[in-house]
Design a protein around this motif. Structure first.
Motif, mmCIF file in Angstrom:
data_model
loop_
_atom_site.group_PDB
_atom_site.id
_atom_site.type_symbol
_atom_site.label_atom_id
_atom_site.label_comp_id
_atom_site.label_asym_id
_atom_site.label_seq_id
_atom_site.Cartn_x
_atom_site.Cartn_y
_atom_site.Cartn_z
ATOM 1 N N LEU A 1 0.823 -1.217 0.000
ATOM 2 C CA LEU A 1 0.000 0.000 0.000
ATOM 3 C C LEU A 1 0.853 1.262 0.000
ATOM 4 O O LEU A 1 0.539 2.234 -0.673
ATOM 5 N N MET A 2 1.943 1.226 0.764
ATOM 6 C CA MET A 2 2.808 2.417 0.799
ATOM 7 C C MET A 2 3.416 2.671 -0.568
ATOM 8 O O MET A 2 3.503 3.810 -1.027
ATOM 9 N N THR A 3 3.828 1.576 -1.226
ATOM 10 C CA THR A 3 4.436 1.719 -2.549
ATOM 11 C C THR A 3 3.419 2.283 -3.548
ATOM 12 O O THR A 3 3.784 2.934 -4.519
ATOM 13 N N ALA A 4 2.136 2.047 -3.266
ATOM 14 C CA ALA A 4 1.086 2.563 -4.163
ATOM 15 C C ALA A 4 0.831 4.062 -3.961
ATOM 16 O O ALA A 4 0.097 4.676 -4.722
ATOM 17 N N CYS A 5 1.457 4.650 -2.927
ATOM 18 C CA CYS A 5 1.226 6.075 -2.636
ATOM 19 C C CYS A 5 2.284 6.952 -3.312
ATOM 20 O O CYS A 5 3.399 6.514 -3.567
ATOM 21 N N ASP A 6 1.927 8.203 -3.563
ATOM 22 C CA ASP A 6 2.903 9.154 -4.094
ATOM 23 C C ASP A 6 3.623 9.881 -2.959
ATOM 24 O O ASP A 6 4.709 10.433 -3.158
ATOM 25 N N LEU A 7 3.002 9.899 -1.806
ATOM 26 C CA LEU A 7 3.573 10.571 -0.637
ATOM 27 C C LEU A 7 2.961 9.920 0.603
ATOM 28 O O LEU A 7 1.786 9.559 0.599
ATOM 29 N N VAL A 8 3.775 9.770 1.654
ATOM 30 C CA VAL A 8 3.223 9.286 2.932
ATOM 31 C C VAL A 8 3.249 10.447 3.927
ATOM 32 O O VAL A 8 4.272 11.133 4.056
ATOM 33 N N ALA A 9 2.105 10.672 4.576
ATOM 34 C CA ALA A 9 2.021 11.781 5.536
ATOM 35 C C ALA A 9 1.888 11.241 6.952
ATOM 36 O O ALA A 9 1.107 10.324 7.215
ATOM 37 N N HIS A 10 2.693 11.814 7.838
ATOM 38 C CA HIS A 10 2.594 11.515 9.271
ATOM 39 C C HIS A 10 2.201 12.829 9.932
ATOM 40 O O HIS A 10 2.871 13.846 9.720
ATOM 41 N N THR A 11 1.095 12.814 10.697
ATOM 42 C CA THR A 11 0.531 14.106 11.125
ATOM 43 C C THR A 11 0.244 14.167 12.628
ATOM 44 O O THR A 11 -0.696 14.848 13.036
ATOM 45 N N SER A 12 1.024 13.460 13.438
ATOM 46 C CA SER A 12 0.709 13.427 14.876
ATOM 47 C C SER A 12 0.706 14.840 15.458
ATOM 48 O O SER A 12 1.577 15.652 15.151
ATOM 49 N N THR A 13 -0.275 15.085 16.333
ATOM 50 C CA THR A 13 -0.387 16.422 16.910
ATOM 51 C C THR A 13 0.322 16.510 18.258
ATOM 52 O O THR A 13 0.502 17.593 18.801
ATOM 53 N N ALA A 14 0.683 15.364 18.836
ATOM 54 C CA ALA A 14 1.526 15.327 20.039
ATOM 55 C C ALA A 14 2.830 14.647 19.622
ATOM 56 O O ALA A 14 2.845 13.903 18.637
ATOM 57 N N PRO A 15 3.939 14.913 20.358
ATOM 58 C CA PRO A 15 5.218 14.339 19.927
ATOM 59 C C PRO A 15 5.160 12.829 19.733
ATOM 60 O O PRO A 15 4.709 12.097 20.618
ATOM 61 N N GLU A 16 5.592 12.359 18.570
ATOM 62 C CA GLU A 16 5.600 10.922 18.262
ATOM 63 C C GLU A 16 6.841 10.318 18.915
ATOM 64 O O GLU A 16 7.963 10.782 18.682
#
Ligand code: UDP
Ligand code: GLC
Length: 380
Positions: free
Chosen positions: A273-288
């Motif tokens: 699935l990741m390979t099928a994406c053009d961009l991967v977004a990580h959007t955590s609002t508290a520190p990951e």
């Protein structure tokens, strides 16, 4: 070395996937005890790893628990502590993965006189834990642990800032097998066709659905992107966040984005699935604390944008191996998405650089060696 591993969850979160890779090293000499049944037990069994579920009752200690709630859960905890203490007499050490496991493992290790290792996967801060839970973690770790493995410098620093003894800690990043994430182009193409994404610019978000994972930030950002930008939300609410799931669906409907946001649920084909994406977004609002999905995107040679806090800052070098975006800033996130969409060559160069760097820095073999050395130093 014989190890008694202890984990709080039956569910498959990042801490459990990380533990699985460590346990595999010791599978013929170890036992994994779980404080809940679920898909983690099934996965361990698939790998022929001895596993025992210690209770079918859900333990009432939550990250945000108050003192009284914690006290009332003592009745549940005491028999479990006794059980782990008895079992651990046949092992060289107790390896507690995450917080509830620490509570039980710490007292059990005192009773059975076995050394305790605590694998810290969390940022011990008010954003993630109630005051009583922070106090509990720090007191138990300081008093009983021989080693605290922190999954990033950010987790190590938060532990120390909360009063944890820094001399107990070692930073060990999660390890990965780079081969598992490469050569999925054919399946990815197939997935894009099946999902009718041929002409879309696809942004993937791979996280359990939870307010601090910030799926709402990506949905909001899409409002500011061109019409061809589509988002895949991969992951499920693992810990009862149904109200948030409803909120996300309402938000999508209000913004009229039904055709551009897909809820994919929990999936086991992450590299494809990741390979099928053009961009991967990580959007955590508290520190990951660490952020496995960020490294996984890099290993899939996919450009990644991550929220600029916590462990994510240690994983991504801005403009070199990905992009960092201020947390909770949909407008800025949209700019980064559009920049990636409009400059595919530059994005591809960044993704290739990230793939090379991640394959070296987070290689499972090296990480497991680091852990083996640390454990050997404790068991004499
Ligand atoms: N993941 C998965 N299926 C999903 C969504 C996520 O297997 O549908 C995996 C993902 O690939 C990653 C882990 O779950 O390995 C999440 O770990 P991360 O450290 O990013 O976040 P956590 O949920 O542990 O806070
Ligand atoms: C926890 C953290 C996550 C980390 C994972 C593995 O689940 O939330 O950031 O990547 O553990 O260490």
């Amino acid at each position: 070395m014989n190890i008694l591993f202890l984990d709080q969850s039956g569910k498959l979160g990042g801490a459990q996937l990380c533990l699985l890779d460590i346990v595999k090293l010791y599978h013929d000499r170890s036992l994994v005890c779980l404080l809940a049944d679920g898909s983690f037990r099934e996965l361990l069994e698939q790998h022929q790893i001895p596993v025992q579920v210690l209770t079918t009752e859900s333990i009432q200690v939550r990250k945000e628990s108050t003192f009284l709630q914690g006290l009332s859960s003592l009745k549940q905890l005491l028999p479990l502590i006794g059980c782990v203490a008895r079992l651990s007499r046949d092992y060289d050490l107790i390896y507690a993965n995450t917080q509830k496991a620490l509570v039980i493992g710490a007292i059990a290790s005192f009773l059975s006189r076995r050394p305790l290792v605590y694998h810290l996967h969390d940022i011990v801060s008010p954003e993630h834990f109630s005051a009583i839970n922070r106090r509990l973690i720090i007191t138990l770790a300081n008093r009983f642990a021989s080693l605290v493995i922190a999954n990033s410098e950010a987790s190590q620093k938060a532990f120390s800032d909360a009063g944890g003894r820094v001399e107990l800690t070692e930073v060990v990043y999660n390890g990965f097998t780079p081969e598992s994430y490469s050569h999925h182009q054919a399946e990815a193409l197939q997935l894009r066709q099946t999902l009718q994404l041929d002409r879309q610019f696809v942004v993937g978000h791979f996280s359990r659905l939870s307010p601090w994972k910030g799926q709402h930030v990506l949905i909001e950002a899409l409002k500011h992107c061109s019409e061809d930008v589509t988002a895949l939300l991969v992951g499920d609410a693992l810990f009862g966040e149904q109200a948030y799931v409803q909120q996300l669906h309402d938000q999508v409907a209000e913004l009229g984005l039904e055709n551009r946001i897909r809820f994919m649920g929990f999936r086991s084909d992450i590299p494809q699935l990741m390979t099928a994406c053009d961009l991967v977004a990580h959007t955590s609002t508290a520190p990951e604390p660490f952020g496995r999905v960020i490294v996984e995107a890099m290993l899939c040679s996919r450009p990644v944008v991550a929220a600029q806090e916590g462990g994510a800052v240690e994983l991504v070098h801005h403009d070199k191996t990905g992009w960092l975006c201020p947390p909770n800033d949909p407008q800025r996130l949209a700019e980064i998405i559009m920049n990636c969409r409009n400059h595919p060559q530059q994005a591809n160069a960044i993704a290739q650089q990230a793939q090379q760097e991640a394959s070296q820095r987070f290689h499972l073999e090296a990480i497991n060696q680091q852990i083996a050395q640390l454990l050997a130093a404790i068991v004499h």
